[in-house]
Design an enzyme around this catalytic site. Structure first.
Site, PDB file in Angstrom:
ATOM      1  N   GLU A 121       0.652  -1.220  -0.024  1.00 27.40           N
ATOM      2  CA  GLU A 121       0.005  -0.032  -0.012  1.00 27.40           C
ATOM      3  C   GLU A 121       1.040   1.261  -0.163  1.00 27.40           C
ATOM      4  OE1 GLU A 121      -0.899  -2.630   1.782  1.00 27.40           O
ATOM      5  OE2 GLU A 121      -2.984  -3.010   1.145  1.00 27.40           O
TER       6      GLU A 121
ATOM      7  N   HIS B 235      -9.905  -5.091  11.022  1.00 30.55           N
ATOM      8  CA  HIS B 235     -10.570  -5.027   9.916  1.00 30.55           C
ATOM      9  C   HIS B 235     -11.991  -4.235   9.666  1.00 30.55           C
ATOM     10  CE1 HIS B 235      -7.669  -7.934   8.401  1.00 30.55           C
ATOM     11  NE2 HIS B 235      -8.079  -7.965   7.332  1.00 30.55           N
TER      12      HIS B 235
END
Lengths: 310, 328
Positions: B60, B129
């Protein structure tokens, strides 16, 4: 040009001590041959990224000493209008896309401008400088991975000045030869000494040619040495006087002078150049000192870019 | 008007903007050959090829940075994070680079980039998450933060985000991807401006400000409250930075009371910012303290019964509205 950088920074150090320059000031003294050689090899259309130790490369790329010194003084006439300071020089017109303050953070940006060159089919190489200290952080790894994977036209130049702030290479890396890291990213690696401007120019040209030909990125490790501390607040007590004196025997600026004298150049002519440089830097200090301070309206109006026309 | 799912609305926005402008490209994990981890980018690779729909390794910080660099020299990247939870490893790129370089360069360098992906809790994906990322990014000058609740807003705002000259943090909702809503007919272009609130439901008794997943919880609660004689006016800010409070203040002048409902944690963030602004901008019109219904101040648990407790519920919304209304 090497003299311009050297004198600019000596003067900057003096004005830091006098309180005319604030914040962090990281000097490039001792590493000048690299900036001069690298910019000599690049075309005007190419892009350059550098860390916070960015005065040398900006001046070598053609940034006027006035704009550079005025930025250090925090003035509206500075290259970043007093908003960036020493660590964030910018000269977009000359393809100098910044001094960046977070170690390893700008390597992916350089892969990004190289990505654009490939995407748009433009013949523009990106050259990205960083220290050996950057080679341990994740940003280095991810940028190198993507550049290698996509064969981007970028040259990663590691200016190995032996110390990551105050910690020597042998205490930050299991490798002495950092250039072997290149292999892990599927790119060519090169490694050489950085005090001789002609050597640097010749070797770095090979990497630039490789990028320009579409043959992918290169990781270049240039071994160099900074004669000053990490920043102005660092007396550099972590290294010995002997080590420093030995390294100063390989002063890139002195080497050029010796070589020119050896080629029969008149000493007076060289002294005249030194005087001209002194005058240029003195004028830059006067310009910076007399310039208007940075402006609040520029600060407020540059947080966001104007919208429209996309 | 026709009905589209939120996911399809986002996809249409990307198709239209990629068709319109060759500088726009999509980059992220699984966006191409896999057709998107949540199928938002389905079909884009077939149409635009690998040059403009780019699968990345799991990196990322790397691909966010590549996008920023490409934007600095004129491209208009859409960077997809598989979820916003993974944006935290690219935090430095967004905060220190995307949000700063325009000002650091005295306005010489623009970063027209969109970072997008699903945000907030899904279902039982537990603590790492389930982050509601808005508070992290709304704090930063130099960024826009957009969080659409409906398909129509998703499409119109994503199109505006792609055309913006600034970095946009675009927070979608995984649980919203399948929610259908009205969207203008094909061929009718709608650009919804960044920074404008929307009236979602009219009512004279209590104002509720909400966005994202709780938007639907609030609308359901509002129906139940209406049956009990309390008519709520629901306002969706749609953009969290810059924040448009004009519609909220106007509503407060009528209802004199307000509840802010959001998924993110109670400490700071846009929820607290809205309360701070409204108590100053509408002080003379308030008949009750402003209340907030928030995600509970704990890491998200796995067990479904606990997750349901943590997220704002209809009951908690109804209770809060009744409290500020001094109703039983």
């Amino acid at each position: 040009m090497m003299m311009v950088i050297r004198r600019f920074e000596e003067e900057a150090a003096r004005h830091y001590a006098k309180g005319n320059i604030g914040g962090f000031l990281h000097l490039y003294i001792g590493q000048e041959a690299i900036a001069v050689a690298a910019t000599e090899v690049l075309e005007d259309r190419d892009y350059i990224f550098q860390t916070y130790r960015d005065h040398g490369i900006a001046l070598a790329r053609g940034m006027p000493a006035n704009a550079a010194m005025a930025e250090l003084f925090g003035k509206d006439t500075g290259c970043s209008r007093g908003l960036g300071g020493s660590m964030h020089f910018f000269d977009v017109e000359r393809g100098f896309l910044g001094g960046w303050g977070i170690v390893g953070g700008h390597l992916a940006l350089a892969a990004g401008t190289a990505f654009k060159s490939k995407y748009a089919g433009e013949d523009r190489v990106t050259m990205c400088f960083f220290g050996e200290g950057s080679t341990n952080i994740g940003g280095f790894h991810e940028a190198m991975s993507l550049a290698g994977l996509w064969k981007l036209p970028v040259v990663f130049v590691c200016e190995n000045n032996q110390y990551a702030m105050g910690t020597p290479l042998e205490r930050t890396s299991p490798l002495k030869d950092l250039s072997i890291k290149a292999k892990g990213y599927g790119m060519v690696g090169d490694r050489f000494e950085g005090h001789d401007v002609e050597v640097v120019q010749e070797r770095i040209a090979e990497a630039v040619a490789r990028a320009r030909a579409g043959d992918g990125p290169t990781f270049v490790e240039i071994q160099t040495y900074r004669f000053r501390g990490h920043s102005m607040s660092d007396p550099a007590k972590y290294r010995s006087r002997t080590e420093l004196e030995q390294r100063k025997q390989q002063d890139p600026v002195a080497l050029v002078r010796e070589r020119l004298l050896g080629l029969g150049v008149d000493e007076n002519a060289l002294d005249d150049i030194d005087l001209e440089v002194d005058e240029e830097i003195d004028a830059a200090v006067r310009f910076a000192d007399e310039s208007a301070p940075a402006r609040e309206e520029v600060m407020m109006s540059t947080v966001l870019a104007p919208e429209g026309d996309s | 008007m026709r009905k589209l799912r939120y996911r399809e609305a986002l996809r249409e926005a990307m198709f239209e903007e990629m068709e319109r402008d060759d500088r726009v490209f999509l980059m992220g994990e699984e966006v191409g050959h896999y057709q998107g981890a949540y199928k938002v980018s389905e079909g884009l690779l077939d149409k635009y090829g690998e040059r403009r729909v780019i699968d990345t390794p799991i990196a990322e910080a790397g691909f966010a940075g590549v996008g920023i660099g490409a934007a600095m020299v004129g491209l208009r990247p859409i960077i997809e994070f598989m979820t916003w939870n993974f944006s935290f490893v690219a935090f430095d790129q967004i905060i220190s680079n995307a949000a700063k370089v325009h000002q650091m360069s005295a306005g010489e360098i623009q970063v027209p980039i969109v970072f997008r992906g699903p945000n907030g809790a899904a279902k039982q994906v537990s603590s790492q998450h389930s982050h509601s990322a808005a508070p992290f990014y709304t704090h930063i000058p130099g960024l826009y933060v957009v969080q659409p609740s409906t398909a129509r807003d998703a499409k119109g705002l994503l199109k505006s985000a792609i055309r913006s000259n600034n970095p946009v943090v675009f927070l979608e909702g995984e649980t919203l991807y399948g929610v259908a809503g009205e969207v203008p007919d094909e061929g009718v272009e709608e650009l919804i401006p960044i920074g404008e609130s929307r009236l979602a439901r009219a009512g004279a008794d209590c104002t509720i400000v909400t966005w994202g997943r709780p938007y639907y919880t609030v609308l359901a609660a509002a129906e139940k409250l209406a049956a009990q004689g309390i008519e709520c006016e629901v306002i969706d800010p749609r953009t969290l930075r810059p924040l448009d409070t004009a519609l909220m203040v106007q509503s407060l002048k009528k209802t004199n009371r307000c509840v802010v409902v959001h998924e993110h944690w109670p400490y700071g963030g846009p929820g607290a910012e809205i309360v701070d602004r409204l108590q100053r901008e509408a002080f003379d019109y308030l008949d009750a303290p402003l209340e907030r219904v928030t995600g509970l101040d704990v890491p998200m648990p796995y067990a479904l019964n606990l997750e349901d407790t943590v997220l704002p519920t209809e009951e908690r919304v109804i209770d809060a509205v009744k409290r500020v209304s001094y109703a039983k």
